[in-house]
Write a protein that holds these residues in place. Structure first.
Motif, short mmCIF file in Angstrom:
data_model
loop_
_atom_site.label_atom_id
_atom_site.label_comp_id
_atom_site.label_asym_id
_atom_site.label_seq_id
_atom_site.Cartn_x
_atom_site.Cartn_y
_atom_site.Cartn_z
N THR A 192 6.25 -6.49 -6.32
CA THR A 192 5.32 -5.76 -5.45
C THR A 192 5.58 -4.26 -5.58
O THR A 192 6.74 -3.82 -5.62
N VAL A 225 5.46 2.45 5.14
CA VAL A 225 4.66 1.88 4.07
C VAL A 225 3.19 2.22 4.30
O VAL A 225 2.64 1.97 5.38
N TYR A 230 5.00 -0.67 -3.74
CA TYR A 230 4.71 -0.06 -2.44
C TYR A 230 4.39 1.42 -2.62
O TYR A 230 4.99 2.10 -3.47
N THR A 283 0.72 1.30 1.86
CA THR A 283 0.08 0.09 1.38
C THR A 283 0.94 -0.50 0.26
O THR A 283 1.92 0.11 -0.17
N SER A 284 0.58 -1.66 -0.17
CA SER A 284 1.32 -2.29 -1.27
C SER A 284 0.38 -3.17 -2.06
O SER A 284 -0.73 -3.50 -1.61
N LEU A 329 12.54 -3.73 2.16
CA LEU A 329 11.45 -4.19 1.30
C LEU A 329 11.89 -5.33 0.39
O LEU A 329 11.16 -5.68 -0.53
#
Lengths: 743, 163
Positions: free
Chosen positions: A602, A613, A604, A615-616, A578
C-alpha cells in the motif's frame, strides 16, 4: 529520487598521487612488471596507513605511531601495521615484502611472525583489548589466523627484518580462501615464543622516524592493468580499445601487449580464468570459461573482433564479454594469484552486444567482489562509489570504470547507498562519504583519497547493526530552523534481537560525535519514545520543516512504523502505525506531502503538517522495493514503485487528494525504479539480468539491455548520472556496470 | 556481525552435545568437508572440522533446520561448531553464496581456543533477511555457506530459502 548534478571540478585522485610521488624519477612511459616501494616520505604521505603496538601489560593504552614487539610474561607486545595501497589501484600483485628497520635490537635473537589481521582497527583507538571505537577484538591482543604468513629472525645486530607477505597482499586483491577477497586490515607482528620469563623486546622505526628511509616499507612487484578499456559493438563485430598506463615504479620487464579472453556463453569471463605466468597461449585456447581471441605482443591498443575471428565471429544479438590482461616480456600477466585464488578478479573487462540495427555495449564493468544491489553513490561525471556486504567500499572513475584507489576496507557489511557530498557543500569542506555498516560502526570518509576521517560506534553499545544507509542533513541546504553548525548523519538500527528497542541516532558529520539518539521503549511522559522495531531503510530529510522521517517495521502491526523527528534534538514529533515498512519515504519538493510504501504493497500520502494520512492506494504486489519514486515538481505527481513482480505507475493529485492507478508492468523481481524529471523513461533492474527501460506515462517496456543473463545476474537499483548520461547498476554477479541512457 | 558467544566455554561441551543430538534427531546433521571429526588423518593429527547449522533464532533457542520461509524469518542464524582445533588464535571466514553461486555476504570471526577447550569452539552469525534484498528481490532457492578457517575452506553446507 532526483540526483543533483555536481557542477564544479572534482579533485581527481591523480592530482594527489602524481604530485605526491616525485621520487619515481625512474618512471618511464609504459607499464610492465614493475617494482615499487611503499614507504611514507615527504612525497608519499601514506594517508591511509596506520600503525600501533598492543601492550598486554597496559591493556587499555593506545600506542599509536609506534612499533614494538616484546616477549615477556603477561607483558607481550604486538605491532599492527597497515600500508596505504592507493598508488596501486589497478594492478595484479606478484610479490610483496615487508621490511622494518630496527631501532632497538633485542638482547638475543628472536623469531617474529607476521599474520594478516582479520578485523578492522583504528590507529587512534587500538589497544590490547579494543580494536576500534568500543569494539573489542575477537581475541584480546589482535584477531589473527592460526598460521603465520612469514617469519624472520631479529638478532642483536640486525639492522632490518623482512617478511614475504605476497599471499596476504594478493588475498586483499583477489582472495586465497576459495577466491573470496578479504579486506585489507593490515598485518600483525608478534614474537613466535611469547611470554618469555626473560623479557626480549625490539623497537622498530615507525612512520614517525626522523629519517624517512627508516620508516616501514612494503616492496611490491606488480603488473599494471590496461587503462581506459572500451568496447564498441557494431554489426556482427566488437571493437575494443585500451591504453597502456605510464609506469609508476621501477620497470623490471617491459610490456609487450595484451591477452584477451572472450566469453560468449552469456556470463562474463570469471575470476578463475587466470593465465599462468610464464605460459604462452595459442589463439582459441581456453582459460577458465574464456577463449583466447587475441594475443598481441606488439603493444597494439585496439582489437576488432569480427568475421576474421577464427575462434568464432561475433553474432548479432549475443552478448560478448571480454577480459583484457596485460602481459610482459616474461609472460607475466596482470593477475593476482592463481585460478583458485580468483586471480583475475581485478582485470579489466567489458561487454558488447552486436546488432545490425541497435548494437550496444557497456561503458565499463568493474568487480565488486560480491553481490550488491544498492545504487551507487555518485559525483555525477566523476565518481561512483558502491559498498558491499563483504566489507568493501569501491570508488571508480565514472567515465572509465577504473578504480580511483583500492577499495576501502571497513568493519562490516555495507548494504545501502551511502550519502556522498562534495566539498563545496560539506560542512567539513571535503568531499565526504558517510557510511554505516552491520558491525555497528559509522564512518566519515574522504572520498578523494579513501581515508577514514572518523569512525565511531554512535550508540556506544558494542556495535548495534546498521543495515540502511544514513540520511544526511546538509547544513548548506538547511533553513534557519537548523540550529546545528554541521552536517548531520541520521541512522537507524537493525537490531533483530529486539522488537521494541531499536534506535535512531544522529551523528555530527564533521567529527562523528553523537548529537542525539532515540532508543525505542525508553523515556517517560513527554520524552517517552514508543517501542521501535528494526529500521531497514534510509531516512528522509525534510529541509522545509527541519525534520527527519524514518520508517521501521512494526512488531506485527502493534507499533509505530513511520516516525517524524526534530532534526536538532531528535524529539519524536509524530508517529503513525501503518504496518511494516522496509522502504524509504519520499517527499514532494515543497515538503507538503510524504509518500511511503508498506510491506503490504500500500502506498500512503501523508500530510506532513499534521502527520496524518491523506489517502492511500492498495494494489501493490508485495513489499514495496526501495522507495516510491516521485517524478514531477508539482501536482499531479507521478509515483512509481516496484513490488514482487510488477512495476506500478500512479498519479497523485494534491488538489483532489487522490491516487489514480495508471499502469502495471511485469518485470522479474524488479528493483526500485529510477528516473528524473524531464525524461520520458525510467529504469528498473531485474532478476532476468537486464535493465528495463519503461515509459513513465504508460509503463511500456520499451527496451532492455543485458548486464548478465547467463547466471542470471540479478540487477540492483540503478543510479543515473545525468552529467554523463550513464546508468550504473550493481549485480549479483559481483560486478558494477555502466551503460549509456536513453538506450 | 561479530562473534556471538552464546554460551560460556564451561558449558560449551554440553551444549554442543545437545546440539549434535538435536541435529541428528531433526535430520540436519552435516558432514564437514574436513572429514569425520572423530577420524584421525594419516599422520594421526586430527584436522579441524566444522559443522554448519542454520537456525531461525539466535542463541540457545536455536532450532536447526535446512529450509526456511523468508516471509517468517528476521535473520538466518548460522552456527558453526568447530572441533579438533589446535589451541591458539584462529580466523573464521563465512562466505554466504546465493542461488547463482554469487558471493552475497561474508562474516569474519576471530577467536582464541584455549588448551582447556578440547579443540571445540562455536560461532554464530546472523544473516539479515527481513527488510533486505533477500525478501524484496525474492532471492529464494538453495543457498550455500562455506566455512573457512585460517584461509582454508573446511566445510560447506546448503540451506533452502522459500518464499
Amino acid at each position: 529520487m532526483i540526483q543533483r548534478t555536481k557542477n564544479r571540478c572534482f579533485h581527481p585522485l591523480s592530482r594527489v598521487l602524481f604530485a605526491g610521488f616525485l621520487t619515481l624519477a625512474f618512471a618511464i612511459s609504459s607499464a610492465a612488471t614493475e617494482q615499487l616501494v611503499l614507504q611514507k616520505s615527504g612525497t608519499n604521505p601514506q594517508t591511509r596507513a596506520a600503525e600501533n603496538y598492543l601492550d598486554e601489560a597496559n591493556q587499555t593504552t593506545v600506542n599509536a605511531n609506534a612499533l614494538q614487539v616484546k616477549s615477556a610474561t603477561a607483558a607481550n607486545q604486538r605491532s599492527l601495521i597497515l600500508f596505504d595501497f592507493s598508488l596501486l589501484p589497478n594492478v595484479g600483485i606478484k610479490t610483496a615484502v615487508l621490511t622494518l628497520t630496527v631501532q632497538t635490537a633485542p638482547t638475543a635473537t628472536r623469531t617474529y611472525d607476521v599474520f594478516p589481521l582479520d578485523s578492522l582497527f583504528a590507529q587512534s583507538a587500538a589497544t590490547w583489548k579494543t580494536r576500534i571505537a568500543d569494539l573489542a577484538w575477537g581475541a584480546a591482543g589482535g584477531d589473527i589466523p592460526g598460521t603465520a604468513t612469514a617469519t624472520a629472525n631479529v638478532g642483536t645486530h640486525t639492522a632490518q627484518a623482512s617478511w614475504t607477505i605476497t599471499s596476504d597482499v594478493q588475498s586483499w586483491y583477489s582472495g586465497n580462501a576459495g577466491g573470496v577477497p578479504v579486506p585489507n586490515y593490515g598485518s600483525l607482528i608478534m614474537d613466535s615464543a611469547e611470554s618469555s620469563a626473560t623479557a626480549y623486546q625490539t623497537v622498530f622505526y615507525s612512520n614517525s622516524a626522523a629519517t624517512p628511509a627508516d620508516a616501514p616499507s612494503l616492496t611490491v612487484t606488480f603488473v599494471q592493468n590496461v587503462a581506459n578499456l572500451a568496447a564498441t559493438a557494431g554489426n556482427a563485430q566488437v571493437a575494443l580499445s585500451w591504453t597502456f598506463p605510464t609506469a609508476i615504479g621501477t620497470v623490471l620487464k617491459s610490456t609487450t601487449g595484451v591477452l584477451i579472453l572472450r566469453s560468449s556463453s552469456g556470463v562474463p569471463v570469471n575470476k578463475g580464468s587466470v593465465p599462468t605466468d610464464g605460459t604462452a597461449y595459442a589463439l582459441c585456447s581456453t582459460i577458465g570459461n574464456g577463449t583466447v581471441v587475441y594475443n598481441n605482443t606488439a603493444l597494439s591498443t585496439t582489437f576488432t573482433d569480427n568475421s576474421s575471428d577464427t575462434c568464432g565471429a561475433p553474432a548479432n544479438g549475443t552478448t560478448y564479454y571480454y577480459k583484457v590482461f596485460t602481459q610482459d616480456s616474461a609472460l607475466n600477466y596482470s593477475t593476482s594469484g592463481s585460478s583458485g585464488d580468483g586471480g583475475s578478479l581485478t582485470v579489466p573487462e567489458d561487454s558488447a552486444t552486436p546488432s545490425a540495427s541497435a548494437p550496444y555495449s557497456s561503458n565499463w564493468m568493474t568487480a565488486t567482489y560480491s553481490t550488491s544491489l544498492a545504487p551507487p553513490s555518485l559525483f555525477p561525471g566523476f565518481l561512483a562509489m558502491v559498498g558491499t556486504q563483504t566489507n568493501f567500499m569501491f570508488a571508480v572513475n565514472a567515465s572509465t570504470g577504473m578504480r580511483s584507489y583500492p577499495p576501502i576496507s571497513l568493519g562490516g557489511a555495507i548494504t545501502g547507498r551511502s550519502p556522498l557530498i562534495d566539498a563545496a557543500d560539506s560542512s567539513l569542506g571535503e568531499d565526504m562519504l558517510y557510511v554505516a555498516d552491520q558491525s555497528g560502526l559509522a564512518y566519515g570518509i574522504a572520498a578523494d583519497t579513501g581515508q577514514t576521517v572518523w569512525a565511531v560506534d554512535p550508540l556506544n553499545a558494542g556495535g548495534t547493526p546498521f543495515l540502511a544507509a544514513g540520511g544526511l542533513l546538509v547544513k548548506t541546504y538547511a533553513t534557519s530552523s537548523d540550529t546545528l553548525s554541521h552536517d548531520l548523519l541520521i541512522l537507524g538500527t537493525r537490531n533483530s534481537s529486539t522488537l521494541t528497542g531499536n534506535a535512531i541516532v544522529a551523528v555530527d558529520g564533521n567529527t562523528g560525535a553523537t548529537i542525539w539518539s532515540d532508543v525505542g521503549n525508553t523515556g517517560t511522559g513527554s520524552s517517552a519514545i514508543p517501542a521501535m522495531d528494526i529500521i531497514t531503510a534510509t531516512p528522509t530529510i525534510s529541509y522545509t520543516a527541519n525534520t527527519v522521517w524514518v520508517t521501521s517495521e512494526s512488531n506485527g502491526g502493534t507499533q509505530p512504523s513511520l516516525w517524524e523527528l526534530n532534526a536538532n534534538t531528535g524529539k519524536v514529533l509524530a508517529t503513525l502505525s501503518l504496518g511494516d515498512i522496509d522502504s524509504s519515504p519520499m517527499l514532494t519538493p515543497d515538503g507538503s506531502t510524504l509518500f511511503v510504501g508498506t510491506d503490504a504493497g500500500t502506498v500512503y500520502a501523508i500530510n506532513t503538517s499534521t502527520a496524518t494520512v491523506i489517502t492511500s492506494i492498495a494494489g501493490g504486489d508485495g513489499e514495496v522495493v526501495g522507495y516510491p519514486l516521485l517524478v514531477g515538481v508539482s501536482s499531479p505527481y507521478t509515483v512509481v514503485f516496484s513490488g514482487t513482480a510488477d512495476v506500478h505507475g500512479l498519479t497523485y493529485n494534491s488538489s483532489t487528494q487522490t491516487f489514480t492507478a495508471n499502469w502495471e508492468t511485469a518485470v522479474t523481481t524488479p528493483s526500485a525504479p529510477i528516473g528524473v524529471y524531464g525524461l520520458t523513461d525510467l529504469y528498473v533492474g531485474s532478476g532476468d539480468g537486464k535493465i528495463h527501460e519503461l515509459n513513465i506515462s504508460t509503463g511500456a517496456d520499451i527496451r532492455d539491455i543485458v548486464a548478465n543473463t547467463g547466471q542470471p545476474g540479478i540487477v540492483g537499483d540503478p543510479g543515473l548520472d545525468i552529467s554523463l548520461m550513464h546508468i550504473y547498476v550493481s549485480t549479483s554477479d559481483q560486478r558494477m556496470y555502466s551503460f549509456t541512457f536513453p538506450y | 556481525m561479530r562473534l556471538r558467544h552464546y554460551h560460556s566455554r564451561r558449558t560449551r561441551a554440553s551444549f554442543l552435545a545437545a546440539l549434535f543430538l538435536f541435529a541428528g534427531m531433526c535430520g540436519c546433521a552435516l558432514m564437514p568437508q574436513g572429514g569425520d571429526p572423530g577420524s584421525p588423518s594419516g599422520d594421526n593429527v586430527l584436522q579441524p572440522a566444522a559443522q554448519i547449522l542454520f537456525c531461525d533464532k539466535p542463541g540457545t533457542s536455536c532450532s536447526p533446520a535446512t529450509s526456511f520461509s523468508v516471509s517468517k524469518l528476521r535473520d538466518l542464524n548460522i552456527v558453526v561448531n568447530w572441533s579438533n582445533l589446535p589451541p591458539g588464535n584462529h580466523a573464521q571466514l563465512l562466505s554466504v553464496l546465493h542461488t547463482a553461486n554469487g558471493l552475497y555476504q561474508s562474516f569474519h570471526n576471530a577467536f582464541l581456543v584455549s588448551p582447556e577447550a578440547g579443540g571445540s569452539f562455536s560461532t554464530s552469525d546472523a544473516l539479515p533477511v527481513a527488510g533486505t534484498w533477500i525478501v524484496q528481490r525474492s532471492l529464494t532457492g538453495t543457498w550455500t555457506v562455506q566455512a573457512s578457517l585460517d584461509g582454508q575452506i573446511v566445510a560447506t553446507q546448503t540451506v533452502t530459502l522459500t518464499p
